[in-house]
Design a protein around this motif. Structure first.
Motif, PDB file in Angstrom:
ATOM      1  N   ASP A   1       0.840  -1.201   0.000  1.00 19.32           N
ATOM      2  CA  ASP A   1       0.000   0.000   0.000  1.00 19.32           C
ATOM      3  C   ASP A   1       0.874   1.250   0.000  1.00 19.32           C
ATOM      4  O   ASP A   1       0.608   2.229   0.697  1.00 19.32           O
ATOM      5  N   CYS A  11      -3.686   0.613  -2.678  1.00 18.82           N
ATOM      6  CA  CYS A  11      -5.144   0.657  -2.699  1.00 18.82           C
ATOM      7  C   CYS A  11      -5.540   1.906  -3.497  1.00 18.82           C
ATOM      8  O   CYS A  11      -4.985   2.984  -3.288  1.00 18.82           O
ATOM      9  N   TRP A  50      -7.560  -2.616  -5.329  1.00 19.01           N
ATOM     10  CA  TRP A  50      -6.105  -2.519  -5.313  1.00 19.01           C
ATOM     11  C   TRP A  50      -5.536  -2.548  -6.720  1.00 19.01           C
ATOM     12  O   TRP A  50      -6.151  -3.087  -7.636  1.00 19.01           O
ATOM     13  N   GLU A  55      -6.236  -7.088   0.620  1.00 19.45           N
ATOM     14  CA  GLU A  55      -4.819  -6.685   0.673  1.00 19.45           C
ATOM     15  C   GLU A  55      -3.886  -7.751   0.093  1.00 19.45           C
ATOM     16  O   GLU A  55      -2.851  -7.436  -0.473  1.00 19.45           O
TER      17      GLU A  55
END
Length: 235
Positions: free
Chosen positions: A69, A168, A182, A224
């Motif tokens: 991220d 993201c 994402w 994630e």
């Protein structure tokens, strides 16, 4: 020197070899985990970060897939100096950085969920006990960590982490509605992730069932660890 013993030619007097005889052969070298716990002959950049390495690794028995991220591998590597991070980082161009020995575990999983509770197959009394915990990730983690793998999800102590540079891009904040979205890994990243996984599977006799998306086993932003690898190898 006796002329009969002379076995060299004066410089400038010899003829050159035909070009077909001078091409270097491509040698295949084995990829393996060295005694220091670092993958050898795979083209990985070895960049040890001492803060990451904790106590001895058990196994490893599993692989956990993560996203940084963040926008760059350098920012992720800088962050790893805090002592929280993974064994491998995969940059946008596919470059793989190994930052910790596979003999040592790192802090990358966090508190794990209950595997049997997520699958709704705990014994009835355990299901009731877990329901009674309410929102208590630490209590649940402590409950789970006494179980052997794979009855429970993998933890820091027995798993390898692979972090992919990927951000993201939508529904990322705590107040945003909708499922987070994402960045898709680049083709180079996908190839490198698959390569790391293949090397680790060969080295530690892991199967496809030993590969996990971080957010499905711990308390992370949804998605994630999703979309980084698939067992079939299809794009």
């Amino acid at each position: 020197m006796n002329a009969k013993l002379r076995k060299f030619t004066e410089v400038g007097s010899s003829s050159t070899s035909d070009s077909s005889n001078t091409r270097r052969a491509e040698l295949s070298v084995a990829v393996y985990v060295g005694e220091n716990g670092y993958v050898q002959n795979a083209g990985f950049v070895h960049q040890p970060i001492a803060a990451l390495e904790k106590r001895a690794m058990t196994g490893p028995v599993a692989i956990i897939l993560h996203r940084t991220d963040g926008a760059s591998v350098q920012s992720a590597l800088n962050s790893a100096n805090s002592g929280i991070g993974t064994h491998f980082y995969v940059d946008k161009d596919g470059t793989v950085y190994q930052t910790a020995s596979l003999h040592k575990h790192t802090s990358h999983v966090g508190r794990i969920r209950s595997r049997c509770y997520e699958a709704s197959n705990c014994p009835a009394d355990e299901m009731e006990e877990i329901r009674g915990f309410g929102w208590a990730p630490k209590r649940l983690h402590d409950h789970e960590k006494g179980k052997p793998y794979p009855t429970r999800y993998p933890m820091n102590e027995d798993s390898v982490g692979i972090e992919t540079v990927s951000r993201c891009v939508k529904n990322c904040g705590p107040n945003d509605k909708g499922t987070p979205e994402w960045e898709t890994p680049t083709a180079e990243q996908a190839e490198s992730i698959a390569n790391i996984i293949s090397i680790l599977q060969d080295a530690y006799s892991l199967t496809d069932t030993d590969i996990y998306e971080h957010d499905l086993i711990s308390y992370k932003t949804a998605g994630e660890g999703a979309g980084l690898w698939n067992a079939s190898g299809d794009e």
